[in-house]
Design a protein around this motif. Sequence first.
Motif, PDB file in Angstrom:
ATOM      1  N   ASP A 239     -39.365 -15.935   2.151  1.00 16.26           N
ATOM      2  CA  ASP A 239     -39.615 -15.618   0.733  1.00 16.26           C
ATOM      3  C   ASP A 239     -40.174 -14.204   0.618  1.00 16.26           C
ATOM      4  N   ILE A 240     -39.497 -13.272   1.213  1.00 23.71           N
ATOM      5  CA  ILE A 240     -40.033 -11.921   1.284  1.00 23.71           C
ATOM      6  C   ILE A 240     -40.153 -11.267  -0.082  1.00 23.71           C
ATOM      7  N   ASP A 241     -39.239 -11.607  -1.005  1.00 26.31           N
ATOM      8  CA  ASP A 241     -39.315 -11.015  -2.354  1.00 26.31           C
ATOM      9  C   ASP A 241     -40.591 -11.453  -3.061  1.00 26.31           C
ATOM     10  N   ASP A 242     -40.931 -12.737  -2.942  1.00 26.62           N
ATOM     11  CA  ASP A 242     -42.168 -13.218  -3.552  1.00 26.62           C
ATOM     12  C   ASP A 242     -43.385 -12.592  -2.889  1.00 26.62           C
ATOM     13  N   VAL A 243     -43.322 -12.406  -1.586  1.00 27.36           N
ATOM     14  CA  VAL A 243     -44.440 -11.789  -0.870  1.00 27.36           C
ATOM     15  C   VAL A 243     -44.654 -10.374  -1.363  1.00 27.36           C
ATOM     16  N   ILE A 244     -43.544  -9.617  -1.504  1.00 24.71           N
ATOM     17  CA  ILE A 244     -43.665  -8.226  -1.973  1.00 24.71           C
ATOM     18  C   ILE A 244     -44.208  -8.178  -3.391  1.00 24.71           C
ATOM     19  N   ALA A 245     -43.740  -9.120  -4.227  1.00 27.41           N
ATOM     20  CA  ALA A 245     -44.209  -9.140  -5.629  1.00 27.41           C
ATOM     21  C   ALA A 245     -45.708  -9.430  -5.687  1.00 27.41           C
ATOM     22  N   ILE A 246     -46.176 -10.363  -4.865  1.00 24.83           N
ATOM     23  CA  ILE A 246     -47.603 -10.688  -4.869  1.00 24.83           C
ATOM     24  C   ILE A 246     -48.413  -9.485  -4.414  1.00 24.83           C
ATOM     25  N   ILE A 247     -47.945  -8.803  -3.377  1.00 28.08           N
ATOM     26  CA  ILE A 247     -48.697  -7.652  -2.850  1.00 28.08           C
ATOM     27  C   ILE A 247     -48.723  -6.531  -3.872  1.00 28.08           C
ATOM     28  N   ARG A 248     -47.569  -6.267  -4.521  1.00 31.80           N
ATOM     29  CA  ARG A 248     -47.511  -5.176  -5.505  1.00 31.80           C
ATOM     30  C   ARG A 248     -48.344  -5.499  -6.728  1.00 31.80           C
ATOM     31  N   GLY A 249     -48.448  -6.789  -7.071  1.00 29.83           N
ATOM     32  CA  GLY A 249     -49.206  -7.173  -8.266  1.00 29.83           C
ATOM     33  C   GLY A 249     -50.691  -7.338  -8.026  1.00 29.83           C
ATOM     34  N   SER A 250     -51.147  -7.176  -6.804  1.00 33.77           N
ATOM     35  CA  SER A 250     -52.570  -7.347  -6.478  1.00 33.77           C
ATOM     36  C   SER A 250     -53.301  -6.022  -6.623  1.00 33.77           C
TER      37      SER A 250
ATOM     38  N   ALA B 182     -57.787  -7.407  -0.501  1.00 32.59           N
ATOM     39  CA  ALA B 182     -58.486  -8.694  -0.470  1.00 32.59           C
ATOM     40  C   ALA B 182     -57.840  -9.692  -1.418  1.00 32.59           C
ATOM     41  N   SER B 183     -57.512  -9.233  -2.646  1.00 36.64           N
ATOM     42  CA  SER B 183     -56.884 -10.146  -3.601  1.00 36.64           C
ATOM     43  C   SER B 183     -55.482 -10.523  -3.146  1.00 36.64           C
ATOM     44  N   ALA B 184     -54.758  -9.567  -2.519  1.00 39.58           N
ATOM     45  CA  ALA B 184     -53.423  -9.882  -2.009  1.00 39.58           C
ATOM     46  C   ALA B 184     -53.509 -10.935  -0.913  1.00 39.58           C
ATOM     47  N   ARG B 185     -54.507 -10.783  -0.056  1.00 37.90           N
ATOM     48  CA  ARG B 185     -54.686 -11.748   1.033  1.00 37.90           C
ATOM     49  C   ARG B 185     -54.952 -13.136   0.471  1.00 37.90           C
ATOM     50  N   GLN B 186     -55.826 -13.208  -0.548  1.00 42.26           N
ATOM     51  CA  GLN B 186     -56.185 -14.501  -1.114  1.00 42.26           C
ATOM     52  C   GLN B 186     -54.992 -15.172  -1.787  1.00 42.26           C
TER      53      GLN B 186
ATOM     54  N   ALA C  64     -52.222 -14.197   6.980  1.00 46.07           N
ATOM     55  CA  ALA C  64     -52.132 -13.324   5.804  1.00 46.07           C
ATOM     56  C   ALA C  64     -52.386 -11.865   6.186  1.00 46.07           C
ATOM     57  N   ASN C  65     -53.377 -11.606   7.006  1.00 39.03           N
ATOM     58  CA  ASN C  65     -53.637 -10.230   7.454  1.00 39.03           C
ATOM     59  C   ASN C  65     -52.455  -9.677   8.240  1.00 39.03           C
ATOM     60  N   TYR C  66     -51.839 -10.505   9.092  1.00 41.22           N
ATOM     61  CA  TYR C  66     -50.698 -10.056   9.867  1.00 41.22           C
ATOM     62  C   TYR C  66     -49.525  -9.696   8.958  1.00 41.22           C
ATOM     63  N   ILE C  67     -49.330 -10.476   7.879  1.00 43.15           N
ATOM     64  CA  ILE C  67     -48.238 -10.171   6.937  1.00 43.15           C
ATOM     65  C   ILE C  67     -48.529  -8.881   6.184  1.00 43.15           C
ATOM     66  N   LEU C  68     -49.780  -8.657   5.827  1.00 41.59           N
ATOM     67  CA  LEU C  68     -50.129  -7.413   5.130  1.00 41.59           C
ATOM     68  C   LEU C  68     -49.901  -6.194   6.022  1.00 41.59           C
ATOM     69  N   ASP C  69     -50.042  -6.368   7.323  1.00 45.90           N
ATOM     70  CA  ASP C  69     -49.807  -5.261   8.248  1.00 45.90           C
ATOM     71  C   ASP C  69     -48.341  -5.128   8.643  1.00 45.90           C
ATOM     72  N   LEU C  70     -47.472  -5.937   8.044  1.00 41.89           N
ATOM     73  CA  LEU C  70     -46.060  -5.972   8.402  1.00 41.89           C
ATOM     74  C   LEU C  70     -45.382  -4.647   8.087  1.00 41.89           C
ATOM     75  N   GLN C  71     -44.575  -4.146   9.044  1.00 41.23           N
ATOM     76  CA  GLN C  71     -43.795  -2.940   8.828  1.00 41.23           C
ATOM     77  C   GLN C  71     -42.454  -3.289   8.177  1.00 41.23           C
ATOM     78  N   LEU C  72     -41.968  -2.395   7.320  1.00 41.92           N
ATOM     79  CA  LEU C  72     -40.732  -2.670   6.585  1.00 41.92           C
ATOM     80  C   LEU C  72     -39.531  -2.871   7.517  1.00 41.92           C
ATOM     81  N   ARG C  73     -39.534  -2.224   8.675  1.00 42.54           N
ATOM     82  CA  ARG C  73     -38.403  -2.357   9.593  1.00 42.54           C
ATOM     83  C   ARG C  73     -38.274  -3.766  10.157  1.00 42.54           C
ATOM     84  N   ARG C  74     -39.331  -4.582  10.029  1.00 42.78           N
ATOM     85  CA  ARG C  74     -39.291  -5.951  10.530  1.00 42.78           C
ATOM     86  C   ARG C  74     -38.602  -6.896   9.566  1.00 42.78           C
ATOM     87  N   LEU C  75     -38.138  -6.382   8.404  1.00 45.84           N
ATOM     88  CA  LEU C  75     -37.561  -7.247   7.380  1.00 45.84           C
ATOM     89  C   LEU C  75     -36.052  -7.404   7.518  1.00 45.84           C
TER      90      LEU C  75
END
Length: 853
Positions: free
Chosen positions: A394-405, A409-413, A426-437
């Motif tokens: 669900d990478i699109d939802d993940v990106i939307a949540i991160i962009r909307g935070s 800290a709020s993105a992680r929550q 959650a921290n590992y996903i926040l550190d995710l590089q775009l090339r891994r997608l």
Amino acid sequence: MTKPPIEDEEPEKIVDVDISAEMESSFLEYAYSVIYSRALPDARDGLKPVQRRILYSMGEMGLRPDRSYVKCARVVGDVMGKLHPHGDTAIYDALVRQGQDFAMRLPMIDGHGNFGSLDAGPAAMRYTECRLAPAAMTMIEGLDAETVDFKANYDGKESEPTVLPAGLPNLLVNGSTGIAVGMATNIPPHNLVECVQALKYLLTNPTASVEDLMRFIPGPDLPTGGKIVGLDGIKEAYETGRGSFRIRSTTRIEQVSPRRKGIVVTELPYLVGPEKIVEQINALYQAKKITGVADVKDLTDFKNGLRLVIEVKNGINPEALLEQLFRLTKLEDSFSINMVALVEGQPQTMSLRDALVVYADHRLDVTLRRTRYEHLKAANRLHLVQGLLIAIVDIDDVIAIIRGSEDAASARQKLMEVFDLTELQANYILDLQLRRLTKFSQLDLEAERDKLEAELARLSGIIDSDDALRALVASELDEVARKHGTPRRTVLLAGSGTAVTAASAPLEIADAPCWVMLSSAGLLARADTGDPLPASGRRAQHDVITSAARTTSRGEYGVLTSTGRVIRMHAIELPSVVLTADAPNLQGGSRATELVNLNPGERVLAVTSLGESTYGWAFGTARGVVKRTNPELLSNKDAWELIRLDEGDAVVGAVELTDEAGELCFISADAQLLHFPVASVRPQGRTGGGMAGIKLASGDAVVWFGLVADDDATVVTVSGAGTGLPGTETGLVKVTGWSEYPGKGRATGGVRCHRFLKGETRLLAAWAGSRPAIAAAPSGTPIEFNTTHDGRRDGSGTPVLQPIGGIGSRRHGVPGEQSEATAPESATRPEVASPAAAPTAGAFGLSDDETLF
């Protein structure tokens, strides 16, 4: 000028202390420090604190075997400044000793420069260089996997391991010596391969006794070689922790000049230098305690090793002089075993079993802790991979949540709430590089997840099963033995090992019939008896007799070698052994290489008679050539060639013939067996190169050649991978009746005699002869295996506990086993065909330049 008094200065305070109490307290503190921090090794890794700190510091400095050398002063300074504040001299002495191949059976330090000798100390630390030896990497491997506990150093600013993981049994392999307060330790070095075999047996048989373990470790194996004379003290030390044994130099009598004989010393007792021997002999000569020495020369060099020549005056018996020197000098020395080490922090006198049990328990604990560490590490990684896979779906939802935070800290929550993730995920996903997608990244993650799940299942199986844990430790010890193991250097002799030569033989020694015997460990001896060898005499104590010839005490016999030579020898020069109802004590024999003048790469295959009854000989080579010669080829020389060999070829088997009865047999590494009558091979002259014996496939070679004169014979084959160190691979043994193998014509390929299992590529050894067959390890210890016939000529073998170094028959020259009316003529002569104990280069993976004896 007088210093004015200070008003606030307190008056001097003197406390009266009872001197006996103070001395007792101070002495106990000193004794405790010496015992636990300096003099005694830990039974688990066999290291004293200074030795452990040196190896640990060098590992932390990155001084691995593949790196360049560094100055020893740098290592000493690092160890002294961080871990061992006891002076640079003590540290450097300990470092140097761990790099001396004459003091350590398996050196831990790879030294560059002058590291000293038996007679002289090393150069200063500013001149010498060092790095870790390959064996030391086994000792420190696993330190980063929480396998051992760490403690603070002397000032609390650094940490050091309380014990090393110790991938090899260092206490026994390298031994230890030290003097503490009120106690001392003195443990001789042992052979790594033998120690590993004993540990493997102990892991599967926890209740094994000292006697059981001595089947694998018959005695110490000293770095300088030599001969251990008498085994009673060793057995006592292995049972009680205290005992002693005598070490005798390896010597031989040579014609050192055209007019003079001499005693040549090639191996000295442990830690005895040649200069010490020269000094003692000179002192004895000046004191007129010995009179037969003409000169002493130390010809030791780096190319030829130790060579101490003691020239004997004309008219003096060299053997009698040698016995004098054994008695009066360090040519024969004693070693007192005192197996004291720290067990759970307490000094303890240990038996051989105690030492092996402590080390085995340590390796089980280290392996279990390492497995748990790897399990936790794999579980943590799997946890992150599973979270990342959830996010990628669900990478699109993940990106939307991160962009909307508003912030991280709020993105992680929000990620934790929406996707039910942990904070780590959650921290590992926040550190995710775009090339891994990418699509391929998802496939890689799924493959990694499956691999981690399989790895966790494997690690859990080891953690939950004691048998699996023990099997893992045994396999790791096997790998260590394969990488770092070396053949035994020290010969074990139950008797005195004294030889008598023709020049010094007393006149009362009659020219009576006798037997000359060759053992699988390369020992030659003489049995002064005209009777046949006993039925059980085929096995000597700790050995197997592979060849025997009848002659007289003052007569001659021949030695057949791998170059096709016959070397004339005198029976009186052999040490005499006693035949008993159980076995001949062939441990009193001498090494064939000490008695026979061999060329480089030449090996002794068998012994033969040189009398009128000799009908001839047959030779078989590694390339499948067979040659038969007549006794008319005997010459007046001391050695002569009986076969012309092609370049790169070598004789693998030689047999004495008394008639044309019997079958000549070839067995190749590819498990092909061919036999044909002796009469089908016509005799050739001395310069003849033989004729085709067995047809070999490309890359194949003969591992055994011999004569089979018994219709009820047996065939023994040993299969394996052939990649291990010679004498360390146990292999699979198969025993099959001779009748299962039909005879084929000469120059054919023969029939299959062994079926290889997965991982097996060749025969390690083979033999055919009268049953029952018996075997011995390379060290000479007997090996028990199932002698029942398999019944299938192409069947596979069954495992044995020890590597097989020699195979033979109990019925070696035993005419008395059959009645005179029914005994065939071939049963009245000794079978001089040398089986696995006159081994071929192919049989044990040796090169053409290497020798077994």
